[in-house]
Design a protein around this motif. Structure first.
Motif, mmCIF file in Angstrom:
data_model
loop_
_atom_site.group_PDB
_atom_site.id
_atom_site.type_symbol
_atom_site.label_atom_id
_atom_site.label_comp_id
_atom_site.label_asym_id
_atom_site.label_seq_id
_atom_site.Cartn_x
_atom_site.Cartn_y
_atom_site.Cartn_z
ATOM 1 N N GLN A 145 48.495 29.249 30.264
ATOM 2 C CA GLN A 145 48.696 29.251 31.706
ATOM 3 C C GLN A 145 47.633 28.350 32.347
ATOM 4 N N SER A 146 47.815 28.035 33.608
ATOM 5 C CA SER A 146 46.810 27.234 34.314
ATOM 6 C C SER A 146 45.501 28.010 34.411
ATOM 7 N N MET A 147 44.397 27.286 34.528
ATOM 8 C CA MET A 147 43.106 27.940 34.654
ATOM 9 C C MET A 147 43.049 28.802 35.913
ATOM 10 N N GLU A 148 43.732 28.383 36.948
ATOM 11 C CA GLU A 148 43.758 29.157 38.188
ATOM 12 C C GLU A 148 44.352 30.548 37.951
ATOM 13 N N VAL A 149 45.432 30.612 37.190
ATOM 14 C CA VAL A 149 46.068 31.897 36.875
ATOM 15 C C VAL A 149 45.126 32.763 36.049
ATOM 16 N N LYS A 150 44.505 32.178 35.020
ATOM 17 C CA LYS A 150 43.619 32.944 34.145
ATOM 18 C C LYS A 150 42.381 33.436 34.876
ATOM 19 N N GLN A 151 41.858 32.624 35.784
ATOM 20 C CA GLN A 151 40.642 32.994 36.507
ATOM 21 C C GLN A 151 40.844 34.234 37.378
ATOM 22 N N ASP A 152 42.090 34.534 37.730
ATOM 23 C CA ASP A 152 42.355 35.755 38.495
ATOM 24 C C ASP A 152 41.944 36.998 37.714
ATOM 25 N N TYR A 153 41.805 36.858 36.389
ATOM 26 C CA TYR A 153 41.454 37.992 35.532
ATOM 27 C C TYR A 153 40.024 37.881 34.982
ATOM 28 N N ALA A 154 39.209 37.002 35.558
ATOM 29 C CA ALA A 154 37.851 36.785 35.054
ATOM 30 C C ALA A 154 37.072 38.098 34.986
ATOM 31 N N ASN A 155 36.352 38.293 33.884
ATOM 32 C CA ASN A 155 35.652 39.571 33.699
ATOM 33 C C ASN A 155 34.184 39.498 34.109
ATOM 34 N N THR A 156 33.512 40.644 34.018
ATOM 35 C CA THR A 156 32.081 40.767 34.294
ATOM 36 C C THR A 156 31.439 41.495 33.110
ATOM 37 N N PRO A 157 30.108 41.511 33.013
ATOM 38 C CA PRO A 157 29.466 42.204 31.891
ATOM 39 C C PRO A 157 29.606 43.721 31.934
ATOM 40 N N ILE A 158 30.054 44.282 33.040
ATOM 41 C CA ILE A 158 30.046 45.742 33.177
ATOM 42 C C ILE A 158 31.008 46.396 32.191
#
Length: 357
Positions: A106-119
């Protein structure tokens, strides 16, 4: 030290680096000489065991016992084995790989919607530890919770491709079924009650999660790793791997053995928690992933874990005067903070649990 709410340094997607076509990789991905694949002793002469489960599921007592014996030997001598005829449909296995490959394209824009955090690490990520200045692995991933059901949230799973959520749910249900079968076999092979390990994991309230790993093409594969050497911190891992591109390597007798996936097979490996529960009879094994200069690779790693707050310690029946308790008790939640902080570190964490003599 607790987890920061956000990453301590900017996150770079490895897929983006690969897509630039640069002939070199950034310095933060270059491993120390001792860890680089080109400086390791590697062997193609050994192969991890391949076990056909058909007779275990469908056979009589005699044939079932023969398969159980094969599993026992694999657990004691290797800590890794491939399962074929495991009861999970070939079509479902193929679909699971296909939908997740579709997500990473998928486009990076789509994937970035699911970007995670260290928590929690849930979502789209590119690093496993959060220590600043760490040497990074050449991979991206998507991490999601499956069990307990209170942690599962389909809305946090990718909505594209359209079939991804349904296929993933169906595939993970099947892996849970397979995991329960193996826990029973392990318990019986160790001379324990058949439900011992399942009970030690927390009964029906176990923990389970999925990490889908994406390893883009790498212009300098001899200098880096897709995943650094480590043993899995949980109970056991079920790996569905791209059959066309080898990458997984298992350490045995100071050599790295390349695992060549059998089509539609599920690769199983023992995790640190089963090493503790069995008092070292079954051992987790260091493994790593090498990358390819010409082809990307995808794998689905399903972690079948104890309940996070259950105390993990050796089974009383496996502690004797000649083999005393090897490990101090610890909850799985306490244990996995080590990996969450530092990322893959060989077998240093499980070794640090050993009781003082």
């Amino acid at each position: 030290m607790g987890c920061p709410s956000n990453w301590l340094e900017p996150i770079v997607r490895v897929q983006t680096l690969s897509d630039t076509g640069s002939p070199t990789i950034p310095n933060q991905y270059i491993k120390p000489l001792s860890e680089q694949p080109s400086f390791s002793i590697q062997s193609d002469s050994l192969k991890i065991p391949i076990i056909d489960l058909y007779e275990l599921i469908n056979g009589d007592t005699t044939t079932q016992k023969a398969i159980m014996d094969q599993i026992s030997i694999a657990c004691r001598e290797w800590g890794f084995f491939q399962l074929v005829n495991h009861g999970i449909g070939h079509e479902l296995v193929d679909e699971a790989l296909e939908v997740w490959r579709g997500f990473f394209h998928q486009s990076m824009e789509v994937k970035q919607d699911y970007a995670n955090t260290p928590i929690t690490y849930e979502g789209y990520g590119s690093r496993l530890g959060f220590q600043k200045g760490a040497i990074l692995d050449w991979s991206d991933y998507f991490f999601l919770h499956y069990l307990p059901s209170t942690l599962k949230n389909h809305n946090k799973w990718p909505s594209q491709p359209p079939l991804l959520r349904g296929v993933t749910e169906e595939y993970l249900q099947e892996i849970v079924r397979l995991g329960k079968i193996l826990l029973k076999v392990f318990s019986l092979n160790l001379g324990l009650q058949e439900d011992h390990l399942r009970g030690a994991f927390g009964g029906d309230d176990i923990g389970a999660c999925l990490r889908v790993c994406f390893y883009p093409k790498c212009p300098q594969p001899d200098l880096t790793l897709g995943l650094s050497s480590h043993s899995d911190p949980g109970g056991m891992t079920f790996l569905l791997s791209d059959e066309h591109v080898s990458g997984l390597q298992v350490r045995k007798a100071d050599e790295w053995i390349t695992v060549k996936p059998v089509r539609h097979a599920i690769i199983v490996n023992i995790g640190d928690q089963i090493q503790v529960l069995t008092n070292g009879i079954y051992k987790s094994v260091e493994h790593r992933v090498v990358v390819n200069p010409h082809k990307e690779r995808l794998s689905l790693a399903y972690f079948f874990n104890p309940k996070s707050d259950v105390l993990i310690k050796p089974a009383t029946e496996l502690v004797t005067s000649t083999k005393p308790t090897l490990y101090e008790p610890m909850t799985f939640d306490e244990y996995r903070r080590f990996i969450r902080t530092k990322g893959p570190q060989g077998k240093s964490q499980v070794e640090s649990l050993k009781s003082p003599r």
